[in-house]
Scaffold this active site. Structure first.
Site, PDB file in Angstrom:
ATOM      1  N   GLN A 664       0.828  -1.214   0.000  1.00 53.70           N
ATOM      2  CA  GLN A 664       0.000   0.000   0.000  1.00 53.70           C
ATOM      3  C   GLN A 664       0.860   1.260   0.000  1.00 53.70           C
ATOM      4  O   GLN A 664       0.624   2.196  -0.756  1.00 53.70           O
ATOM      5  CB  GLN A 664      -0.893   0.011   1.243  1.00 53.70           C
ATOM      6  CG  GLN A 664      -2.094  -0.888   1.148  1.00 53.70           C
ATOM      7  CD  GLN A 664      -3.083  -0.339   0.159  1.00 53.70           C
ATOM      8  OE1 GLN A 664      -3.641   0.748   0.331  1.00 53.70           O
ATOM      9  NE2 GLN A 664      -3.309  -1.054  -0.909  1.00 53.70           N
ATOM     10  N   VAL A 729      -3.174   3.364   6.555  1.00 54.64           N
ATOM     11  CA  VAL A 729      -2.064   3.003   5.677  1.00 54.64           C
ATOM     12  C   VAL A 729      -2.300   3.470   4.232  1.00 54.64           C
ATOM     13  O   VAL A 729      -1.403   3.975   3.576  1.00 54.64           O
ATOM     14  CB  VAL A 729      -1.878   1.460   5.699  1.00 54.64           C
ATOM     15  CG1 VAL A 729      -1.127   0.953   4.481  1.00 54.64           C
ATOM     16  CG2 VAL A 729      -1.144   1.028   6.969  1.00 54.64           C
ATOM     17  N   GLU A 731      -3.642   5.823   2.361  1.00 55.14           N
ATOM     18  CA  GLU A 731      -3.377   7.123   1.733  1.00 55.14           C
ATOM     19  C   GLU A 731      -2.061   7.746   2.192  1.00 55.14           C
ATOM     20  O   GLU A 731      -1.560   8.664   1.559  1.00 55.14           O
ATOM     21  CB  GLU A 731      -4.542   8.082   2.032  1.00 55.14           C
ATOM     22  CG  GLU A 731      -5.817   7.672   1.312  1.00 55.14           C
ATOM     23  CD  GLU A 731      -7.051   8.321   1.900  1.00 55.14           C
ATOM     24  OE1 GLU A 731      -7.471   7.900   2.999  1.00 55.14           O
ATOM     25  OE2 GLU A 731      -7.590   9.245   1.281  1.00 55.14           O
TER      26      GLU A 731
END
Ligand code: MCN
Ligand code: MOS
Length: 764
Positions: A664, A729, A731
């Site tokens: 991510q 997490v 963004e």
């Protein structure tokens, strides 16, 4: 590798399948083999195909829509205009504000942007619909459009008072500061560009509507459909098990969605509508274009005395989008005096929307560029100046941070990057004809919280089912919820199946604002704990249970087997126990809501964002933090910029799955590289139209643009942010990347680019 082998390969201590383990995505095999079916891939009997017709002018009135040729074209079933589409009711907004009792027409009579839907054609085949749509003739009374922020007609816009943040006397303190920097920073329109375009299939069965549509928010969108058609919420079923990316664009039911559902009702047949790639650029807004002025006054040691910030973002002529430009400005650094204000300017565009870290992303571009300028002005290292102004508490909310590992992030990132060997002067590092630049910037994203619920079923064969109407658009929801249930119940993760993406499952709120993982791991933990209590209760209390005679007051479940904590006496699998006591299944529905929550509040919690819990509620201010260290190589002759190295250290609290969190973060960083160097929605000044609304001309990074990215987790469990101690997490990673690159480009070239993207013509 099998899951079992990977368990042993996991290097960082946590068992692979437990919370915190590096389990690979459980939905991976279905995606790789094609077993995962996306919304518009559903095969339905009697499917008809809809195609939209868009306005070719940016402002004006539709004078006439000539549908005669289209109506008689082969295969055409319906041609929809504002006059022929069935009337819908206006739906409430995402805050749940009660809607005015006026009809809603998803096809425009008054055109406010180029590309707005004005008509639609439904035909037996997609090709017939495309051909007939080209025959619809629309005439307009065109009026002058406000093209963008720089259009002289645009003006200064409307002040958004709610965005004003002030303390001390910022103007006076700035004027009195011995060292001052002041500059304007701009970001263009940017688009989400998810791989899977928007589209849906709508089917009516009597008064019940089923929608297959990629969705970041099944329950919110189901509410909208229910309100449009004035049917009960329960009559709408949204199905969205797999989503090819959303990045903020897929949380709302849009005008084309209404057209598909209305035409399915009118025809009595299921209708499929898939937007073309160009229509994806105009059917939902991308990130609003922004302009900011950041003024920082400091003393000669680099201690900030004042920050004065003014921001403007584009919004639509008939819709409101506020991109909170002061969000990072107001919390990143300690300052005794502060002032931030924001206006919005109406232009002829589709209403801008959410794109990964709306607000924080452009906000960080302003303040993190400006503080870099201050560092050079003072001759202080850009990392050192950030530490000298470290905010020990939230300077705006005046509350303690729940956790803030930003100092640790700076230290770990600098160490891994080798920052100490940087030569300070611009243009002082080179490799042949490449000027080398090193830049740093920080980022942050608030911990958005909400209540959640989940169903956890233990089935007769000992397997476990988790059900939730939440979604996985690639972040890893399936996987972390499987890990949460497996760890809580003490069963192998292979025995857990997670079912998401159906609004008839337990309700869930929006997968936006990086809140879903925290909300849903908490809810699944709650539900699984209840299921476990019931299982153990049965094992102890049921006379048919072999554990009954033991008179134990507790038992443990490990690897799917139940035993006494000290291992004496019988040991049974869950299936054996359920069979012994004659139970088919244990069902638990857990939620994280206070017991006093009313049914109405529950509904609101899932179908609107009205019940979100402020990140500064109570004694703490809750945020994720990060520091990006970037190396660029700028070709001295051509001005081309390549990012050659990224090291980022990030604090997202406890990680539910470090492998997925790293993925991510890297995804965010890659998007940040695209934002810094490539992405720009270009508006034609004569027609007010996005001219590069396709993936050939709207550039996003490819593999060749992306260097090795190293991410380092510096988070510690944050009990104030979520049930299991994680912070957001999804963004965080993008915030601060563009300024880190701009800062590196300045270090390489001595040229400060304050207008994204940093293209070669801005460097030569
Ligand atoms: N995670 C973790 N530890 C934590 C928090 C999260 O390991 N403490 C991991 C989990 O794998 C979790 C993922 O990170 O599934 C994202 O969690 P979270 O930060 O809660 O974000 P959401 O689940 O709410 O996802 C939404 C977020 C947003 S708002 C955008 S925009 C975005 C993003 O996620 N869009 C994405 N990441 C995306 N990733 C993909 N592939 N596609 C998108 O469209
Ligand atoms: Mo993310 S932009 O909040 O969906």
């Amino acid at each position: 590798m099998t899951v079992h082998e990977m368990k042993h390969a996991a290097s960082d201590g946590a068992r692979l399948e437990a919370v915190g383990g590096r389990l690979s995505r459980v939905d991976g095999p279905a995606k790789i083999t094609g077993a995962a079916h996306y919304a518009v891939e559903q095969q339905l009997e009697g499917l008809a195909h809809a195609v939209m017709v868009e306005s070719t002018v940016a402002a004006g009135t539709v004078l006439s829509v000539d549908t005669r040729a289209a109506e008689t074209a082969p295969g055409v079933l319906l041609v929809l205009t504002p006059d022929t589409i069935i009337p819908l009711r206006t739906a409430s907004d995402w805050f749940g504000t009660p809607p005015p009792d006026v009809p809603y027409c998803p096809l425009a009579r008054v055109v406010t942007y180029s590309g707005q839907h004005v008509a639609a054609v439904v035909a037996e085949t997609f090709e017939q619909a495309v051909a007939a749509a080209a025959l619809v003739k629309v005439t307009y009374d065109e009026t002058p459009a406000i093209v963008d922020l720089s259009d002289p007609k645009a003006g200064d816009g409307i002040p958004i008072e709610a965005m004003t943040k002030e303390w001390g006397d910022a103007q006076a303190a700035f004027a009195a500061s011995p060292v001052r920097v002041c500059a304007a920073y701009n970001t263009p329109r940017e688009f989400q560009a998810a791989m899977e375009p928007h589209g849906l299939i709508a089917r009516w069965q009597g008064e019940a509507l089923t929608i297959w549509e990629p969705s970041q928010w099944l329950d919110g969108m189901a509410r909208t459909y229910a309100e449009w058609f004035a049917i009960p919420f329960e009559n709408v079923r949204l199905v969205s098990p797999y989503i090819g990316g959303g990045f903020g664009s897929k949380a709302l039911a849009l005008a084309h969605s209404a057209v598909a559902a209305a035409s399915a009702k009118m025809l009595g047949r299921p209708v499929k509508l898939m937007l073309t790639r160009p229509q994806n650029f105009t059917s939902y807004g991308g990130r609003a274009a922004t302009r900011q002025t950041v003024a920082i006054g400091a003393d000669r040691d680099g201690k900030i005395q004042s920050i004065v910030h003014r921001g403007v973002n584009e919004t639509a002529v008939d819709g409101m989008w506020v991109e909170p430009l002061g969000s990072v400005t107001s919390i990143m650094y300690a300052t005794p005096n502060f002032s931030s204000k924001q206006n919005v300017v109406r232009v002829n565009t589709v209403v801008p929307g959410a794109k990964r870290a709306p607000g924080e992303n452009p906000s960080a571009f302003g303040i993190e560029s400006a503080i870099d300028e201050l560092a050079y002005e003072l001759g202080i290292d850009p990392l050192e100046i950030r530490l000298r102004n470290y905010a020990e508490e939230d300077p705006h909310a005046r509350k303690a941070w729940s956790t803030r590992q930003l100092r640790e992030a700076f230290a770990a990132g600098a160490e891994a990057f080798g920052w100490a060997t940087r030569s300070p002067a611009p243009r002082s590092m080179r490799d042949g004809h490449h000027l080398i630049g090193w830049g740093v910037a920080a980022g942050t994203y608030p911990v958005r919280r909400a209540h959640g619920e989940a169903v956890v079923n233990i089935l007769a064969d000992g397997s476990v089912e988790v059900e939730s109407s939440s979604i996985d658009m690639g972040q890893g929801t399936y996987t972390i919820l499987a890990q949460t249930a497996a760890e809580t119940l003490g069963v192998p993760v292979e025995q857990v199946s997670v079912k998401l993406g159906d609004s008839h499952f337990a309700r869930a709120g929006v997968a936006g604002g990086s809140r879903l993982a925290g909300v849903m791991t908490g809810a699944v933990y709650k539900a699984a704990s209840q299921a476990l209590d019931e299982l153990i209760g049965l094992a102890i209390a049921d006379p048919r249970s072999p554990f009954h005679a033991l008179q134990a007051n507790t038992l443990v479940v490990r690897d799917g087997r139940i035993a006494s904590p000290r291992g004496e006496g019988p040991e049974l699998s869950i299936a054996e126990l359920l069979s012994a006591v004659g139970r088919e299944k244990i069902e638990a529905k857990g939620d994280t809501m206070p017991a006093t929550t009313t049914a109405e509040e529950r509904y609101k919690n899932y179908t609107t964002i009205a019940m979100s819990i402020p990140h500064t509620e109570g004694d703490y201010s809750r945020h994720s933090w990060c520091a990006h260290f970037v190396e660029v190589r700028v070709d001295e002759d051509f001005g081309t910029v390549r990012v050659s190295r990224v090291v980022s250290a990030l604090d997202s609290g406890r990680l539910y799955n470090p492998k997925l969190a790293e993925s991510q973060w890297k995804g965010g960083i890659i998007m940040g590289i695209g934002q810094a160097l490539l992405e720009e929605g270009l508006v034609d000044r004569r027609h007010g139209r996005i001219v590069n609304g396709n993936l050939a001309d709207y550039m996003i990074p490819t593999n060749a643009d992306i260097p090795d990215i190293q991410t380092i987790s510096v988070g510690i469990p944050d009990p104030h942010s979520s049930v299991l101690g994680g912070k957001g997490v999804g963004e965080l990673g993008i915030v601060g990347v563009a300024p880190a690159i701009a800062n590196a480009v300045f270090h390489a070239t001595g040229k400060r680019v304050r207008d994204l993207p940093i293209t070669l013509e801005k460097l030569i």
